[in-house]
Write an enzyme that holds these catalytic residues in place. Structure first.
Site, PDB file in Angstrom:
ATOM      1  N   HIS A 168       0.873  -1.178   0.000  1.00 16.23           N
ATOM      2  CA  HIS A 168       0.000   0.000   0.000  1.00 16.23           C
ATOM      3  C   HIS A 168       0.913   1.232   0.000  1.00 16.23           C
ATOM      4  O   HIS A 168       2.030   1.183   0.516  1.00 16.23           O
ATOM      5  CB  HIS A 168      -0.823  -0.053   1.294  1.00 16.23           C
ATOM      6  N   ASP A 173       2.855  -4.745   8.136  1.00 19.10           N
ATOM      7  CA  ASP A 173       1.653  -3.935   7.960  1.00 19.10           C
ATOM      8  C   ASP A 173       0.459  -4.876   8.110  1.00 19.10           C
ATOM      9  O   ASP A 173       0.165  -5.667   7.210  1.00 19.10           O
ATOM     10  CB  ASP A 173       1.693  -3.279   6.565  1.00 19.10           C
ATOM     11  N   GLN A 197      -4.657  -5.326   6.837  1.00 20.05           N
ATOM     12  CA  GLN A 197      -5.623  -6.251   6.239  1.00 20.05           C
ATOM     13  C   GLN A 197      -5.635  -7.628   6.910  1.00 20.05           C
ATOM     14  O   GLN A 197      -6.498  -8.447   6.591  1.00 20.05           O
ATOM     15  CB  GLN A 197      -5.338  -6.429   4.741  1.00 20.05           C
ATOM     16  N   LYS A 201     -10.591  -0.815  10.406  1.00 22.54           N
ATOM     17  CA  LYS A 201     -10.697  -1.981   9.516  1.00 22.54           C
ATOM     18  C   LYS A 201     -11.095  -3.232  10.289  1.00 22.54           C
ATOM     19  O   LYS A 201     -11.351  -4.274   9.719  1.00 22.54           O
ATOM     20  CB  LYS A 201      -9.359  -2.222   8.807  1.00 22.54           C
ATOM     21  N   CYS A 234      -4.714   2.484  -3.763  1.00 20.09           N
ATOM     22  CA  CYS A 234      -3.491   3.008  -3.107  1.00 20.09           C
ATOM     23  C   CYS A 234      -2.327   2.053  -3.298  1.00 20.09           C
ATOM     24  O   CYS A 234      -1.534   1.833  -2.356  1.00 20.09           O
ATOM     25  CB  CYS A 234      -3.708   3.265  -1.621  1.00 20.09           C
TER      26      CYS A 234
HETATM   27  N1  PMP Z   1      -1.861  -0.821   4.534  1.00 16.85           N
HETATM   28  C1  PMP Z   1      -2.796  -1.560   3.945  1.00 16.85           C
HETATM   29  C2  PMP Z   1      -2.436  -2.948   3.451  1.00 16.85           C
HETATM   30  C3  PMP Z   1      -4.088  -1.056   3.804  1.00 16.85           C
HETATM   31  O1  PMP Z   1      -5.026  -1.808   3.198  1.00 16.85           O
HETATM   32  C4  PMP Z   1      -4.387   0.229   4.282  1.00 16.85           C
HETATM   33  C5  PMP Z   1      -5.769   0.826   4.120  1.00 16.85           C
HETATM   34  N2  PMP Z   1      -6.340   0.640   2.871  1.00 16.85           N
HETATM   35  C6  PMP Z   1      -3.366   0.954   4.912  1.00 16.85           C
HETATM   36  C7  PMP Z   1      -2.125   0.394   5.015  1.00 16.85           C
HETATM   37  C8  PMP Z   1      -3.620   2.322   5.470  1.00 16.85           C
HETATM   38  O2  PMP Z   1      -4.529   2.255   6.513  1.00 16.85           O
HETATM   39  P1  PMP Z   1      -5.130   3.572   7.142  1.00 16.85           P
HETATM   40  O3  PMP Z   1      -5.658   4.393   6.012  1.00 16.85           O
HETATM   41  O4  PMP Z   1      -6.194   3.095   8.058  1.00 16.85           O
HETATM   42  O5  PMP Z   1      -4.018   4.265   7.870  1.00 16.85           O
END
Ligand code: PMP
Length: 427
Positions: free
Chosen positions: A143, A220, A223, A246, A386
Site C-alpha cells: 500500500h 503492515d 488487512q 478496519k 493506493c
Molecule cells: N496498509 C494496507 C495494506 C491497507 O489496506 C491500508 C488501508 N487501505 C493501509 C495500510 C492504510 O490504513 P489507514 O488508512 O487506516 O491508515
C-alpha cells in the site's frame, strides 16, 4: 431464482449460510447499517470491507456512553472523571496487548492508524539507525503508506528502497527476497495481506530470514488483523501496525506494536504534552514507553471503541471467523470464475488468498462496473487501491475489488455475481 428481478434486489439474507458454531444472522443485527436501503434496493450488500468495516452497536454505544458519562482528559487529572477516563484508556491498551499477545503494554503505542504507525517507524527508525545508502526492503504489493513513508526518508536521508518482486499470480518471490539482503539492509517492511490481491504473505518465513541477517521487520497488519489471529510473539515481528476502523472499530485510531528493545532506542516522533518527563529551555527529558510516542491528548474515546471491537471479534472466536470468511472467499472465487470474461487477480490457491477479490470482467472499465453495481445496491471498490506500483506491475490502471467481513453471506456473493452478470449484459 435470480436475486435481481425487475431491477430490484429482493431481501436476500434468509436463509443465512452458517458455519459450525457461527450463524451470521444474529451477527448482522449487531450492525444497524446492514439493514439500509440504497437506491430503493434492500438490503445494502456491503463488500468494501478492506476499505473500512461497519461498526457493531457495542462499539458505538460504548463511545457514546463515554462521552455522556465519563468524558475528561486522561492522565493529567486528579479528579474522578479524569481517573475513570484514564482507567478506560489504559484498560483498552491492555485489551490491545492481549489481542496481539504482546509482552507488555509498554509495547503498545496508540496512533491514528496504520499509516501513522508506519510513518512513525520509518521516520524514527531511519533517524536512529539509517544513514545515506542504507536500505529498506519493501515489496511490489505494498500500500502507498508502506512505500511513501520510506520515500520521505529517501528524500530526508538518502536511504534506498529495495523491492521484492511478485509472481504473475501475486505472490512474493521469496528466492528474490533472500537475494535483496546486503550489508546495507537495515529493516524489512512488508504487508501481511495484500489489500488488492488478498495474498496472505508468509510473514513468519520473511521474519525468520530477516532475523538471520540481523535485520528487524515491520509488518503492515491493516488487512490481516480483521481476518486472522495475530500473535506478535509467535511471528517474532519487531513492529506491527494496524487500524481500528478496519476491524470494526472507530476511525482515527490505530496501533503500533514494537518490541521494547527497539522502541526504547527510537527517538520520539512528535513533541508536545504527555511525551515528556521534564521540560526546560535548557533540557527536556522524555516519558517512558509507550507515552514517549504519544504526544498530545490521545483519542481516549476511540481507544474504548477499539477495545470493544477487539472484544467483539474475540467473543465470536477466530476459528469461526476464519472458517466463515474462508468459505465465503472460496465460494465467491468459484461462482465468480463461472462468469464469462472474468479475470481474478491474486493467488488461485485459497490457502494463500483471503477475503479480498480483485477482478476485471472482459474490457468493462472498473469504474463502470463499480458505478452500475452501486445502482443495484452493491458496494465494491474500484481503482488503484493506493497501490499504484502494483498496478504498474500488473499492467493495469485499476481493478474492481470485493472484500468480505464476518457479517457477509453467501447470499450476498450470489447478489454480487448476479449483479456482475447484469452489468455484463449491458455491455
Ligand atoms: N496498509 C494496507 C495494506 C491497507 O489496506 C491500508 C488501508 N487501505 C493501509 C495500510 C492504510 O490504513 P489507514 O488508512 O487506516 O491508515
Amino acid at each position: 431464482m435470480s436475486i435481481i428481478e425487475n431491477n430490484k434486489i429482493e431481501k436476500v439474507i434468509v436463509p443465512l449460510h452458517t458455519r459450525e458454531g457461527m450463524g451470521v444472522g444474529p451477527i448482522r443485527n449487531d450492525f444497524p447499517i446492514l439493514d439500509k436501503t440504497i437506491y430503493g434496493k434492500y438490503p445494502l450488500v456491503y463488500l468494501d470491507n478492506a476499505a473500512t468495516t461497519q461498526k457493531p452497536r457495542v462499539v458505538v454505544e460504548a463511545m457514546t456512553e463515554e462521552y455522556y458519562n465519563v468524558n475528561a482528559n486522561v492522565h493529567r487529572g486528579v479528579h474522578f472523571l479524569s481517573q475513570q477516563a484514564t482507567e478506560l484508556h489504559e484498560g483498552s491498551r491492555e485489551t490491545v496487548r492481549k489481542f496481539l499477545n504482546a509482552r507488555s503494554t509498554s509495547e503498545i503505542v496508540f496512533t491514528r492508524g496504520t499509516t501513522e504507525s508506519i510513518n512513525l517507524v520509518a521516520q524514527c527508525f531511519s533517524d536512529a539507525f539509517m544513514k545515506e545508502g542504507d536500505e529498506v526492503i519493501v515489496s511490489e504489493m505494498e500500500h502507498h503508506s508502506n512505500i511513501v513513508s520510506w520515500q520521505l526518508q529517501q528524500q530526508r536521508k538518502g536511504i534506498k528502497l529495495r523491492v521484492i518482486p511478485i509472481t504473475d499470480d501475486g505472490r512474493l518471490r521469496m528466492e528474490e527476497y533472500e537475494k535483496l539482503f546486503s550489508d546495507r539492509t537495515r529493516i524489512v517492511s512488508v504487508t501481511h495481506i495484500s489489500n488488492v490481491l488478498g495474498t496472505v504473505n508468509p510473514v513468519k518465513e520473511i521474519i525468520r530470514i530477516a532475523h538471520e541477517h540481523g535485520v528487524p521487520v515491520l509488518i503492515d497488519g491493516a488487512q490481516s488483523t480483521p481476518h486472522m489471529k495475530v500473535d506478535v510473539q509467535e511471528s517474532d515481528c519487531d513492529f506491527f501496525a494496524f487500524s481500528g476502523h478496519k476491524i470494526y472499530g472507530p476511525t482515527g485510531i490505530g496501533v503500533l506494536y514494537g518490541k521494547e528493545k527497539w522502541l526504547e532506542k527510537l527517538p520520539p516522533y512528535m513533541g508536545g504534552g504527555e511525551m515528556i518527563k521534564n521540560v526546560s529551555f535548557e533540557k527536556t527529558t522524555f516519558n517512558e514507553l509507550p507515552f514517549k510516542f504519544e504526544a498530545g491528548t490521545p483519542d481516549y474515546v476511540a481507544s474504548t471503541g477499539l477495545a470493544r471491537a477487539l472484544d467483539y471479534v474475540s467473543s465470536l472466536g477466530w476459528d469461526a471467523i476464519e472458517a466463515h470468511e474462508r468459505d465465503l472467499t472460496a465460494y465467491a472465487m468459484q461462482k465468480m470464475n463461472e462468469i464469462e470474461g472474468m479475470h481474478i487477480f491474486g493467488p488461485k490457491d485459497i490457502e494463500q488468498h483471503d477475503a479480498v477479490i480483485s477482478f476485471q470482467v472482459g474490457n468493462i472499465h472498473h469504474l463502470d462496473m463499480g458505478t452500475l453495481l452501486d445502482r443495484l445496491g452493491i458496494a465494491i471498490r474500484t481503482g488503484h487501491h493506493c497501490a499504484e506500483p502494483l498496478m504498474h506491475r500488473l499492467g493495469i490502471e485499476g481493478t474492481c475489488r470485493a472484500s468480505f467481513a464476518l457479517y457477509n453471506t453467501r447470499e450476498e456473493v450470489d447478489a454480487l455475481v448476479a449483479g456482475i452478470n447484469r452489468v455484463r449484459q449491458m455491455f
